[in-house]
Design a protein around this motif. Structure first.
Motif, short mmCIF file in Angstrom:
data_model
loop_
_atom_site.label_atom_id
_atom_site.label_comp_id
_atom_site.label_asym_id
_atom_site.label_seq_id
_atom_site.Cartn_x
_atom_site.Cartn_y
_atom_site.Cartn_z
N ALA A 397 -12.45 54.26 -49.13
CA ALA A 397 -11.77 53.36 -50.05
C ALA A 397 -12.77 52.48 -50.77
O ALA A 397 -13.70 51.95 -50.17
N GLY A 398 -12.56 52.29 -52.04
CA GLY A 398 -13.40 51.38 -52.80
C GLY A 398 -14.71 51.98 -53.24
O GLY A 398 -15.54 51.31 -53.81
N GLU A 400 -17.42 53.63 -55.46
CA GLU A 400 -17.52 53.54 -56.91
C GLU A 400 -18.30 54.70 -57.50
O GLU A 400 -18.67 54.68 -58.66
N LEU A 413 -5.78 59.11 -54.79
CA LEU A 413 -6.53 58.11 -54.02
C LEU A 413 -7.83 58.71 -53.56
O LEU A 413 -7.95 59.92 -53.44
N PRO A 414 -8.80 57.86 -53.28
CA PRO A 414 -10.03 58.39 -52.69
C PRO A 414 -9.71 59.07 -51.36
O PRO A 414 -8.80 58.67 -50.67
N GLU A 415 -10.49 60.08 -51.07
CA GLU A 415 -10.29 60.76 -49.79
C GLU A 415 -10.65 59.83 -48.64
O GLU A 415 -11.16 58.74 -48.84
N GLY A 416 -10.45 60.33 -47.45
CA GLY A 416 -10.88 59.54 -46.30
C GLY A 416 -9.81 58.59 -45.85
O GLY A 416 -10.08 57.62 -45.16
N THR A 417 -8.58 58.79 -46.26
CA THR A 417 -7.55 57.88 -45.84
C THR A 417 -7.10 58.17 -44.43
O THR A 417 -7.18 57.32 -43.56
N ARG A 421 -10.79 58.45 -40.60
CA ARG A 421 -10.63 57.08 -40.11
C ARG A 421 -11.58 56.75 -38.96
O ARG A 421 -11.78 55.58 -38.65
N GLN A 424 -14.06 54.18 -39.80
CA GLN A 424 -13.62 52.88 -40.30
C GLN A 424 -13.68 51.84 -39.18
O GLN A 424 -13.62 52.18 -38.01
N ALA B 126 -12.66 44.87 -53.44
CA ALA B 126 -12.43 46.23 -52.94
C ALA B 126 -10.98 46.40 -52.50
O ALA B 126 -10.35 47.42 -52.78
N ARG B 129 -8.71 46.56 -55.49
CA ARG B 129 -8.82 47.84 -56.18
C ARG B 129 -8.01 48.91 -55.44
O ARG B 129 -7.26 49.66 -56.03
N ARG B 130 -8.18 48.91 -54.14
CA ARG B 130 -7.47 49.91 -53.34
C ARG B 130 -5.95 49.70 -53.45
O ARG B 130 -5.19 50.66 -53.60
N GLU B 133 -4.70 50.89 -56.80
CA GLU B 133 -4.64 52.35 -56.87
C GLU B 133 -3.39 52.88 -56.19
O GLU B 133 -2.70 53.76 -56.72
N GLU B 168 -3.35 52.99 -44.12
CA GLU B 168 -3.92 54.32 -43.94
C GLU B 168 -3.41 54.94 -42.65
O GLU B 168 -4.16 55.32 -41.76
#
Lengths: 431, 275
Positions: A397-398, A400, A413-417, A421, A424, B126, B129-130, B133, B168
């Motif tokens: 997430a986030g 750039e 959405l960006p992958e890795g949700t 994990r 994270q 951040a 932004r998330r 989105e 998530e």
């Protein structure tokens, strides 16, 4: 985000203003009574700002704020008195206040914070009226313990003796009984009020303040999105109590103020005044608490001044049974009732006076695609496309990177949700 | 296996709200929990998310026992939910609602917020932004600065799902997402649920009365009645199960028509039967 230069300049400007006030205050306000009132108003603002954290932002209802103020006042008075004696007593020069006041503020804040923690614990199980009773009980216990310590067996036992040395109903006037040294001049009072406002503002407009407001709106939903209500509630109590303690400490050493700290200064009426300031200004609003603190302090004083008017005195001469003090409270109450009718949410509601819109604009994202307008097959096709770009998006997430922006342009959405994990910070909960 | 309930029992005083319920939800499946009103479906959700503690049995998620965990810990563990009667943070904006849900992932603490350190601004940016989105995915980015209670009913429902997705999660519990939706909206919801599963690799558990949604989306169904398991299996099996038919349509159909909600469910069920 303001630049470092901007920050330093603002800080210097504020310090200069506060130092300037210290030396020019007697010229700006020549009348000692009004000077004292102005300083007292600032102390009240700090009390209102701190109460606003519990009652406004967190939505709890504490009616025992005077307890924290009192604990801070007694702590501050004891520390200031003893430190003053150690430094040789005598006058209270401005230079020496730089030794005394930081210790006073720190100790008053800390001791009150400890009590805030203890009183905050029941807030986890109690709500609304029930919590209000606990806080009220705490404040009254504090006041009565101090007030009655020297009656009866005041000389037996270490705790009794310590409490009795605080002077009971007569109040505490320093270790030698000559009065609490009054180090808190305009520099410290206006300095403290500036810092307190800044802290309250930053608390409110941070993730912490946002979460606290969410908790106020719905505790179950907050917990369902990972917010630990315990942590936030207790923290809000501790911070609020610390603020009140500092206000109390300043009140005790207030220049031109009362040189003795008395238990009756911290009765229910004091708690109630603080609540009035918060609600009048607008519950949850930082600028509202400042406004409320100033307004309430000065309104009370103005009504007092009315007593001195010739016409009022003439009236009193005609009707000797007229109780002007009681009448004063009637006028005060009428003003409050009137304001509440006109503005039920307080002067500002939860709004602020100066609040610029500063939200991060999202630039990377492409045009929105409504979610349901896809079939499974389309989604699968898109997923396999993204498979190649996926490696660049490991940042999650986030991110750039160019890969992430490419993915966003597709409305994804960006992958890795869900899958990545493990990396994270949440991973620590898993063990 | 993603979620596993074994012999879960919950009593409220003398009332056995959930009695000896066992089921397993396979990874990345869409699982339906159905039953007449008061069957204990929402109670099961509350047990999984830790709002209530079960008296007997065990609830495990990806091998971990959820029993001793607090609701906030379970949420951070990857179990997100929505509520039957929408529970948004009323006075907060749409964006703020979403931001609260990722507060637990913030790295900078309270001191950073007070000092307004670069880390604070970085985190805030951040997170925003998330959140934006995700709001965009749910078509809510246009109303990001509106107070959440000012949204339409459908938007509020979608915001609740968006907020849950900010965590998530690996498991999403939806409590009557189609309540109050018309035919077209329910069709949209079906696609949305399938899309969520595909996009985020989610496991979805659904409590729903709308048979149009349940029968076409769910791969497995578990039927509860009076807190007890009535039947389980694929929609095909459950639909023809005599005890389910009895519970939904009743021995006496007229009597069941009394309650508006279960009448709707029964109507849906009947329509499915006819087709």
């Amino acid at each position: 985000m303001p630049s470092a230069v901007q920050r330093v300049l603002t800080a210097l400007l504020l310090v200069a203003a506060v130092v300037g006030l210290e030396f020019s205050f007697e010229h700006i306000i020549p009348d000692a009574a009004w000077r004292q009132l102005a300083l007292l108003a600032m102390v009240n603002v700090i009390a209102a700002l701190s109460l606003n954290i519990i009652n406004g932002m967190a939505g709890q209802f504490s009616i025992g704020h005077a307890g924290f103020l009192g604990i801070g006042a007694y702590t501050g008075a004891i520390v200031a008195g003893n430190l003053h004696q150690m430094l040789g007593g005598g006058d209270t020069p401005f230079e020496r206040s730089f030794i005394v006041m930081p210790v006073v503020i720190l100790s008053a804040g800390l001791v009150a914070a400890v009590f805030g923690f203890v009183v905050g614990l029941p807030s986890l199980r109690l709500r609304g009226d029930y919590l209000a009773i606990v806080t009220l009980g705490f404040a009254e216990i504090f006041r009565l313990v101090i007030g009655t310590a020297d009656t009866g067996g005041g000389t037996e036992g270490a705790i009794n003796q310590a409490l009795a040395s605080l002077g009971g109903q007569q109040g505490y006037a320093g270790p030698d009984g000559t009065g609490v040294p009054q180090y808190a001049g305009p520099f410290w009072i206006f300095g403290a009020v500036t810092v307190a406002t800044l802290v309250a503002w930053r608390l409110k407009f941070s993730g912490w303040g946002r979460t606290l407001r969410a908790l106020r709106e719905d505790e179950i939903a907050s917990a369902a999105v990972g917010v630990d209500p315990t942590r936030y509630k207790v923290t809000s109590f501790v911070l609020s109590a610390a603020g009140a303690g500092i206000a109390g400490g300043l009140m005790a050493s207030l220049r031109d103020g009362n040189p003795t700290v008395q238990p009756e200064q911290f009765s229910f009426a004091t708690s109630f005044d603080a609540i009035t300031m918060v609600i009048l200004g607008g519950s949850g609003s930082v600028s509202g608490a400042v406004l409320g603190g100033v307004l309430v302090t000065f309104t009370v004083k103005m009504i007092e001044q009315l007593q001195g008017l010739d016409s009022v005195q003439a009236l009193k001469a005609v009707y000797p049974s007229l109780d002007l003090n009681a009448l004063r409270m009637v006028i005060y109450a009428s003003i409050l009732v009137g304001l509440m009718i006109l503005r039920p949410e307080g002067l500002l509601g939860e709004r602020e006076i100066f609040r610029r819109k500063s939200r991060v604009k999202v630039t990377g994202a492409g045009p929105a695609q409504p979610v349901p307008a896809r079939t499974e097959a389309e989604v699968k096709a898109e997923r396999s496309e993204e498979g190649q770009a996926g490696g660049a998006e490991a940042g999650g997430a986030g991110a750039e990177g160019a890969g992430a922006e490419g993915a966003m342009a597709k409305g994804a959405l960006p992958e890795g949700t869900a899958i990545e994990r493990e990396e994270q910070p949440l991973g620590k909960d898993r063990s | 296996m993603s979620l596993e309930l074994q012999h879960v029992t919950k009593r409220f005083g003398g009332l056995r709200a959930v009695g000896d319920v066992s089921f397993t939800v396979p990874e990345r499946s869409i699982f339906g929990l159905i039953g007449p009103n008061g069957a204990g479906k929402t109670t099961v959700f509350n047990l999984i998310t830790g709002v209530y503690k079960h008296d007997e049995g065990s609830i495990r998620f990806q091998g971990t026992d959820l029993g001793p965990l607090k609701p906030s810990q379970i949420a951070r563990f990857g179990v997100a939910r929505t509520f039957q009667n929408i529970r948004l943070f009323g006075q907060l904006t749409v964006l703020e609602n979403a931001l609260v849900a990722c507060e637990s992932q913030r790295r900078s603490g309270l001191v950073a917020a007070l000092l307004r350190t670069p880390a604070f601004y970085r985190d805030e940016a951040a997170m925003t932004r998330r959140a934006m989105e995700l709001l965009e995915v749910f078509n809510l980015d246009g109303v990001a600065d509106e107070i959440s209670t000012s949204l339409s009913y459908g938007d509020q429902r979608r915001l609740e799902i968006a907020r849950a997705m900010m965590l998530e999660p690996k498991l999403l519990l939806l409590d009557e997402p189609a309540a109050g939706m018309n035919y077209g909206e329910a069709e949209g919801l079906k696609k949305q649920i399938l899309w969520l599963r595909e996009r985020f690799g989610l496991t979805v558990v659904l409590v729903e009365h709308n048979m149009q949604v349940v029968m076409s989306v769910c791969e497995h169904l578990h039927v509860l009645d009076h807190g007890e398991t009535l039947a389980q299996g694929t929609p095909e099996v459950v639909r023809r199960h005599p005890r389910v038919l009895a519970a939904y349509l009743g021995e006496d159909v007229e009597e069941e028509r009394g309650s508006a909600d279960s009448a709707g469910a029964a109507g849906g069920g009947a329509a499915e039967e006819a087709s």
